[in-house]
Scaffold this active site. Structure first.
Site, PDB file in Angstrom:
ATOM      1  N   SER A 162       4.614 -11.570  -0.449  1.00 41.17           N
ATOM      2  CA  SER A 162       4.343 -10.305   0.254  1.00 41.17           C
ATOM      3  C   SER A 162       3.709 -10.520   1.623  1.00 41.17           C
ATOM      4  O   SER A 162       3.293  -9.549   2.259  1.00 41.17           O
ATOM      5  CB  SER A 162       3.427  -9.436  -0.608  1.00 41.17           C
ATOM      6  N   THR A 219      -0.545  -6.823   0.780  1.00 39.29           N
ATOM      7  CA  THR A 219      -0.990  -7.295   2.099  1.00 39.29           C
ATOM      8  C   THR A 219      -2.212  -8.183   1.953  1.00 39.29           C
ATOM      9  O   THR A 219      -3.029  -7.939   1.079  1.00 39.29           O
ATOM     10  CB  THR A 219      -1.448  -6.059   2.922  1.00 39.29           C
ATOM     11  N   THR A 271       1.317  -8.934   6.680  1.00 32.98           N
ATOM     12  CA  THR A 271       2.164  -8.627   5.522  1.00 32.98           C
ATOM     13  C   THR A 271       3.649  -8.710   5.863  1.00 32.98           C
ATOM     14  O   THR A 271       4.026  -8.586   7.036  1.00 32.98           O
ATOM     15  CB  THR A 271       1.857  -7.203   5.009  1.00 32.98           C
ATOM     16  N   ARG A 321      11.405  -0.340   8.991  1.00 31.54           N
ATOM     17  CA  ARG A 321      10.180   0.304   8.484  1.00 31.54           C
ATOM     18  C   ARG A 321       8.939  -0.537   8.844  1.00 31.54           C
ATOM     19  O   ARG A 321       8.929  -1.746   8.691  1.00 31.54           O
ATOM     20  CB  ARG A 321      10.288   0.458   6.974  1.00 31.54           C
ATOM     21  N   THR A 351      -4.891  -2.183   1.689  1.00 35.84           N
ATOM     22  CA  THR A 351      -3.695  -2.762   1.093  1.00 35.84           C
ATOM     23  C   THR A 351      -3.017  -1.680   0.259  1.00 35.84           C
ATOM     24  O   THR A 351      -3.646  -0.703  -0.122  1.00 35.84           O
ATOM     25  CB  THR A 351      -4.040  -3.987   0.224  1.00 35.84           C
ATOM     26  N   GLY A 352      -1.743  -1.886  -0.004  1.00 36.26           N
ATOM     27  CA  GLY A 352      -1.025  -0.901  -0.808  1.00 36.26           C
ATOM     28  C   GLY A 352      -0.056  -0.102   0.033  1.00 36.26           C
ATOM     29  O   GLY A 352       0.407  -0.570   1.082  1.00 36.26           O
TER      30      GLY A 352
HETATM   31  N1  GLY Z   1       0.269  -2.154   3.240  1.00 40.61           N
HETATM   32  C1  GLY Z   1       1.399  -2.829   3.683  1.00 40.61           C
HETATM   33  C2  GLY Z   1       2.581  -2.006   3.876  1.00 40.61           C
HETATM   34  O1  GLY Z   1       2.665  -0.890   3.388  1.00 40.61           O
HETATM   35  O2  GLY Z   1       3.486  -2.465   4.527  1.00 40.61           O
END
Ligand code: GLY
Length: 330
Positions: A85, A192, A210, A220, A243-244
Site C-alpha cells: 500500500s 498509508t 501511499t 484518483r 490513514t484510511g
Molecule cells: N489514505 C490514503 C488514500 O486514501 O489514498
C-alpha cells in the site's frame, strides 16, 4: 580525553544518556555539565511503522532534524515490496498502473507534495525536493515525474510480480463479485504510512506516503498528498496525520482539524477522537470505511483513534518502539 569522559565511555553511560535525550558534555574537564534536551518521539501508522520508526529514531538520536527523521523513516516501507500500500510493490489502480501520493511538512510550516506520480520509488523525497527547491507546494502526474527525473531520481518499475498477480486475480473476481465485496477488498489493501516526529530541539515534522486505494480509478488522488488532510504540522502546537479512506479525510480537512483542536487546548487523544466523531456525524456511510488519526504535540504527548477496530500504530518514545492497537469508536 578526560578520565571522567573515559569512565563514561567505558561504562556506556555516555551513549545511554545520549539515547535518553541528554547531550553534550562540558568542554571543561573539571566540570561535568549535562544539557537536558527534549526526548525524541516518533509515531507512525500501522505495523510497517515499526521498522520505519527505528530508522527515524536513529536520525533523532544523532541530533538530526525531525524533517530528516520522517523522510528517512517513511522511505523504509516505500522501498519494501512486501508493503502493498506504499511505494514499490503498491497495488495498482484499475488500469494496472501504480500511482503514488506523498507529502512532507517541516517545523517552519514549509511543505511539499506530489500526487499521481508513477515510476519513482521514493515519492517522499520528490515531495521534499518540491518543498526545498521550488516556490510551489504540489506537483502532479507527468509534471511531477519530469521534475523528479530532472533532479536525478531514477525511473523504476513499481509493479511487482506479486502486485500484478493480485491485480489479475482482482480483475477476475470483479466478473463474479458483488460491488460490496470489491469495496471491502479495497479497504483491506489500503494502508498509508503517516509519520510524525519530535526532535531533541523540540521541533516537529511529518511525512505521509501511499499508493492509495487499491484498484482506484486512474487519476484518483487521496488525502495523503494534501496538506491539511493527510498531514499537518504547526510547530507551535502539534502535528497530525491520517490513514484510511482518503475521500472521508479530505471532506473533514482531517489533519488540520486535529491540529486546530490541539491549538484550542485538546490533548492529542481528545483531538483524534473529536475528528473521528466529526466524520461519523457528517458522513452517513462511515460504517463502510476506516479512518485513523495520529497526533503528537509539542510536549511529546501522542494520541490515536479510528472509526473501527483494526487500526494499529507504532510509537517510539525514545527508549522503546511498540506496536499498539488504537482505540476506536464503532
Ligand atoms: N489514505 C490514503 C488514500 O486514501 O489514498
Amino acid at each position: 580525553m578526560s578520565s571522567r569522559r573515559e569512565f563514561l565511555k567505558k561504562t556506556g553511560l555516555a551513549s545511554s544518556l545520549a539515547f535518553m535525550g541528554f547531550s553534550a558534555f562540558s568542554a571543561s574537564p573539571k566540570k561535568l555539565s549535562l544539557t537536558i534536551k527534549n526526548s525524541p518521539v516518533v509515531i507512525s501508522t500501522w505495523r510497517f511503522g515499526m521498522p520505519a520508526n527505528m530508522v527515524a529514531m536513529k536520525v533523532l538520536y544523532n541530533d538530526g532534524r525531525a524533517l530528516d527523521a520522517v523522510e528517512q523513516g517513511v522511505r523504509v516501507p516505500e522501498a519494501d515490496p512486501a508493503v502493498t500500500s506504499v511505494g514499490y510493490g503498491g497495488l495498482p489502480d484499475f488500469s494496472g498502473r501504480v500511482t503514488l501520493d506523498a507529502c512532507i511538512m517541516d517545523e517552519t510550516g514549509n511543505c511539499g507534495s506530489v500526487a499521481f506520480l508513477q515510476n519513482i520509488k521514493h515519492p517522499i523525497s520528490v515531495a521534499r525536493k518540491v518543498m526545498e527547491d521550488t516556490e510551489h507546494v504540489m506537483l502532479v502526474g507527468q509534471g511531477a515525474l519530469q521534475f523528479a527525473i530532472g533532479n536525478g531520481f531514477k525511473k523504476d518499475v513499481l509493479l511487482t510480480k506479486g502486485a500484478e498477480k493480485a491485480f489479475l486475480e482482482h480483475k477476475n473476481a470483479i466478473k463474479k463479485a458483488k460491488y460490496d465485496e470489491i469495496k471491502r477488498s479495497q479497504e483491506e489493501d489500503h494502508d498509508t504510512i503517516g509519520m510524525l516526529a519530535l526532535d531533541k530541539n523540540g521541533n516537529l515534522s511529518g511525512a505521509c506516503t501511499t499508493s492509495g486505494l487499491a484498484w482506484k480509478m486512474h487519476g484518483r488522488v487521496g488525502d495523503s498528498p494534501i496538506i491539511g488532510a493527510g498531514l499537518f504540522v504547526d510547530n507551535e502546537v502539534g502535528a497530525a496525520t491520517a490513514t484510511g479512506r482518503g475521500e472521508a479525510v479530505i471532506k473533514t480537512s482531517g489533519a488540520f482539524l486535529v491540529v486546530e483542536l490541539m491549538r484550542m487546548g485538546k490533548s492529542p487523544q481528545e483531538a483524534c477522537e473529536i475528528a473521528v466523531q466529526r466524520i461519523i456525524d457528517k458522513q452517513a456511510d462511515h460504517k463502510d470505511f476506516q479512518v485513523g488519526f495520529l497526533a503528537l504535540n509539542k510536549k511529546g504527548e501522542t494520541g490515536a483513534f479510528a472509526i473501527k477496530k483494526g487500526f494499529q500504530f507504532a510509537l517510539h518514545n525514545g527508549s522503546e518502539n511498540k506496536l499498539i492497537d488504537s482505540e476506536f469508536k464503532i
